[in-house]
Design an enzyme around this catalytic site. Sequence first.
Site, PDB file in Angstrom:
ATOM      1  N   ARG A 217       0.835  -1.214   0.000  1.00  0.00           N
ATOM      2  CA  ARG A 217       0.000   0.000   0.000  1.00  0.00           C
ATOM      3  C   ARG A 217       0.871   1.266   0.000  1.00  0.00           C
ATOM      4  NH1 ARG A 217      -0.521   4.792   2.263  1.00  0.00           N
ATOM      5  NH2 ARG A 217       0.041   3.875   4.250  1.00  0.00           N
TER       6      ARG A 217
ATOM      7  N   CYS B  37       4.738   9.455  -0.449  1.00  0.00           N
ATOM      8  CA  CYS B  37       3.330   9.845  -0.381  1.00  0.00           C
ATOM      9  C   CYS B  37       3.064  10.824  -1.513  1.00  0.00           C
ATOM     10  CB  CYS B  37       3.019  10.495   0.965  1.00  0.00           C
ATOM     11  SG  CYS B  37       1.326  11.099   1.075  1.00  0.00           S
TER      12      CYS B  37
HETATM   13  P1  HMG Z   1     -12.931  14.669  -2.016  1.00  0.00           P
HETATM   14  O1  HMG Z   1     -12.641  14.999  -3.454  1.00  0.00           O
HETATM   15  O2  HMG Z   1     -13.028  15.778  -1.030  1.00  0.00           O
HETATM   16  O3  HMG Z   1     -14.204  13.721  -1.841  1.00  0.00           O
HETATM   17  O4  HMG Z   1     -11.808  13.664  -1.528  1.00  0.00           O
HETATM   18  P2  HMG Z   1     -15.589  13.612  -2.513  1.00  0.00           P
HETATM   19  O5  HMG Z   1     -16.469  12.956  -1.487  1.00  0.00           O
HETATM   20  O6  HMG Z   1     -16.000  14.911  -3.099  1.00  0.00           O
HETATM   21  O7  HMG Z   1     -15.335  12.557  -3.679  1.00  0.00           O
HETATM   22  C1  HMG Z   1     -14.651  12.851  -4.876  1.00  0.00           C
HETATM   23  C2  HMG Z   1     -14.758  11.665  -5.813  1.00  0.00           C
HETATM   24  O8  HMG Z   1     -14.075  10.547  -5.265  1.00  0.00           O
HETATM   25  C3  HMG Z   1     -16.184  11.173  -6.022  1.00  0.00           C
HETATM   26  O9  HMG Z   1     -16.269  10.600  -7.318  1.00  0.00           O
HETATM   27  C4  HMG Z   1     -16.324  10.086  -4.998  1.00  0.00           C
HETATM   28  O10 HMG Z   1     -17.324   9.114  -5.332  1.00  0.00           O
HETATM   29  C5  HMG Z   1     -14.959   9.454  -5.042  1.00  0.00           C
HETATM   30  P3  HMG Z   1     -17.054  11.360  -8.530  1.00  0.00           P
HETATM   31  O11 HMG Z   1     -18.463  11.530  -8.009  1.00  0.00           O
HETATM   32  O12 HMG Z   1     -16.328  12.661  -8.697  1.00  0.00           O
HETATM   33  O13 HMG Z   1     -16.920  10.420  -9.678  1.00  0.00           O
HETATM   34  N1  HMG Z   1     -14.602   8.810  -3.784  1.00  0.00           N
HETATM   35  C6  HMG Z   1     -14.149   7.560  -3.657  1.00  0.00           C
HETATM   36  N2  HMG Z   1     -13.919   6.596  -4.572  1.00  0.00           N
HETATM   37  C7  HMG Z   1     -13.467   5.412  -4.121  1.00  0.00           C
HETATM   38  N3  HMG Z   1     -13.216   5.166  -2.803  1.00  0.00           N
HETATM   39  C8  HMG Z   1     -13.433   6.112  -1.879  1.00  0.00           C
HETATM   40  C9  HMG Z   1     -13.908   7.373  -2.304  1.00  0.00           C
HETATM   41  N4  HMG Z   1     -14.229   8.500  -1.650  1.00  0.00           N
HETATM   42  C10 HMG Z   1     -14.654   9.379  -2.560  1.00  0.00           C
HETATM   43  N5  HMG Z   1     -13.172   5.856  -0.596  1.00  0.00           N
HETATM   44  C11 HMG Z   1     -11.039  11.857  -0.166  1.00  0.00           C
HETATM   45  C12 HMG Z   1     -11.767  13.179  -0.198  1.00  0.00           C
HETATM   46  C13 HMG Z   1     -10.770  11.528   1.277  1.00  0.00           C
HETATM   47  C14 HMG Z   1     -11.920  10.785  -0.793  1.00  0.00           C
HETATM   48  C15 HMG Z   1      -9.744  12.003  -0.989  1.00  0.00           C
HETATM   49  O14 HMG Z   1      -9.053  13.109  -0.521  1.00  0.00           O
HETATM   50  C16 HMG Z   1      -8.853  10.780  -0.896  1.00  0.00           C
HETATM   51  O15 HMG Z   1      -9.188   9.712  -1.401  1.00  0.00           O
HETATM   52  N6  HMG Z   1      -7.688  10.952  -0.269  1.00  0.00           N
HETATM   53  C17 HMG Z   1      -6.757   9.847  -0.066  1.00  0.00           C
HETATM   54  C18 HMG Z   1      -5.355  10.331  -0.229  1.00  0.00           C
HETATM   55  C19 HMG Z   1      -4.419   9.198   0.018  1.00  0.00           C
HETATM   56  O16 HMG Z   1      -4.761   8.019  -0.169  1.00  0.00           O
HETATM   57  N7  HMG Z   1      -3.197   9.535   0.429  1.00  0.00           N
HETATM   58  C20 HMG Z   1      -2.190   8.552   0.693  1.00  0.00           C
HETATM   59  C21 HMG Z   1      -2.504   7.685   1.866  1.00  0.00           C
HETATM   60  S1  HMG Z   1      -2.131   8.460   3.422  1.00  0.00           S
HETATM   61  C22 HMG Z   1      -0.462   8.123   3.630  1.00  0.00           C
HETATM   62  O17 HMG Z   1       0.177   7.617   2.758  1.00  0.00           O
HETATM   63  C23 HMG Z   1       0.138   8.428   4.958  1.00  0.00           C
HETATM   64  C24 HMG Z   1       0.441   7.187   5.800  1.00  0.00           C
HETATM   65  O18 HMG Z   1       1.295   6.294   5.132  1.00  0.00           O
HETATM   66  C25 HMG Z   1       1.105   7.623   7.108  1.00  0.00           C
HETATM   67  C26 HMG Z   1       2.264   8.584   6.813  1.00  0.00           C
HETATM   68  O19 HMG Z   1       3.271   8.162   6.298  1.00  0.00           O
HETATM   69  O20 HMG Z   1       2.039   9.762   7.092  1.00  0.00           O
HETATM   70  C27 HMG Z   1      -0.864   6.439   6.180  1.00  0.00           C
HETATM   71 MG    MG Z   2       3.482   6.504   5.020  1.00  0.00          MG
END
Ligand code: HMG
Ligand code: MG
Length: 304
Positions: free
Chosen positions: A17, A242
């Site tokens: 992931r 990230c």
């Molecule tokens: P948004 O644009 O504010 O949300 O994103 P929305 O509700 O307006 O949705 C936008 C579109 O995404 C819509 O589709 C939703 O249906 C779809 P459209 O109607 O435009 O066709 N959507 C989804 N599709 C599939 N699965 C879902 C989902 N949710 C909405 N769950 C949101 C808000 C949170 C969804 C977005 O910002 C997002 O997905 N962010 C994730 C970012 C991410 O994955 N970052 C990396 C992981 S974190 C990380 O790596 C850190 C970590 O390792 C620890 C560290 O190292 O710090 C954990």
């Molecule tokens: Mg991380």
Amino acid sequence: MNASLPKQVKIVEVGPRDGLQNEKESIPADVKIELVNRLTAAGFVNIEAASFVSPKWVPQMATSTEVMAGITRKPGVIYSVLTPNMKGFEAALAAGADEVVIFSSASEAFAQKNINCSIAESIERFREVAEAAKQNKIRLRGSISCSFGCPYQGEVAVDSVSDVVQRLRDLGCDEIDIADTIGVGTARQVQNVMQRVAQDFPVAALSGHFHDTYGQALANIYASLEVGISIFHSSVAGLGGCPYAKGAAGNVSTEDVLFLMQGLGIQTGIDLNAVVDAGQFISAHLGRKAVSRAGNALAAKRLA
Ligand code: HMG
Ligand code: MG
């Protein structure tokens, strides 16, 4: 050996992931599945296998349903997935995830960039996810990005980390990750933060998630061991980064962490040689050398 270090640690393999999410070229699901299967065979008890986030935000994770359906699960192994909202939770439930991960940040600026909302809004959004996880008897983990520094706002106060730990605790998290998203933390700082948050949450259920941008991850892990942390995240072959933290390197490499633990006589239950093979496998697919000193050294030694 320092007698006060833990005798056993849990290593959470996050390569499939956190490691792969940042890759620009789309990786076929069968490669991801083989990677997870190799990691399962190597003996991990917890593998972060996928992420049910918006594919518009992280296109590489769009194959998560296929990956979760294709892996060969070993009983007792926890296969975790990221779920930023109910849409993600529903997909995780359908995919049979053993643990869902809600992820916020100790930095307001990073929360906005990564999940498009404030920290407080994220906690409200997670409330539903947490309740649904409990109802479905799925483990719940909370992850706190930028616990040691932020690419957008710089310094992050230890009070902010502690505040988010308390909020995630109150949502019912079984485990909480203190994450160094951009790998800027140093050993003494890490000890200070870990000791502080151990007042908010049981130390046995706190984990260290270190990226290795400044080469401090192993030192930070050792520093964490000294203050009783016994869960660490790492990525095979040092994969990762990230998409919302430009310039951040991958997670500390699992091979390096296992080599450290082996030297300290700390049990992990993981076969280092099998992880080296998995690291060479995914690196060959990506067409580059593993970002793992121990992994590459051990692989080269076999050829000698
Ligand atoms: P948004 O644009 O504010 O949300 O994103 P929305 O509700 O307006 O949705 C936008 C579109 O995404 C819509 O589709 C939703 O249906 C779809 P459209 O109607 O435009 O066709 N959507 C989804 N599709 C599939 N699965 C879902 C989902 N949710 C909405 N769950 C949101 C808000 C949170 C969804 C977005 O910002 C997002 O997905 N962010 C994730 C970012 C991410 O994955 N970052 C990396 C992981 S974190 C990380 O790596 C850190 C970590 O390792 C620890 C560290 O190292 O710090 C954990
Ligand atoms: Mg991380």
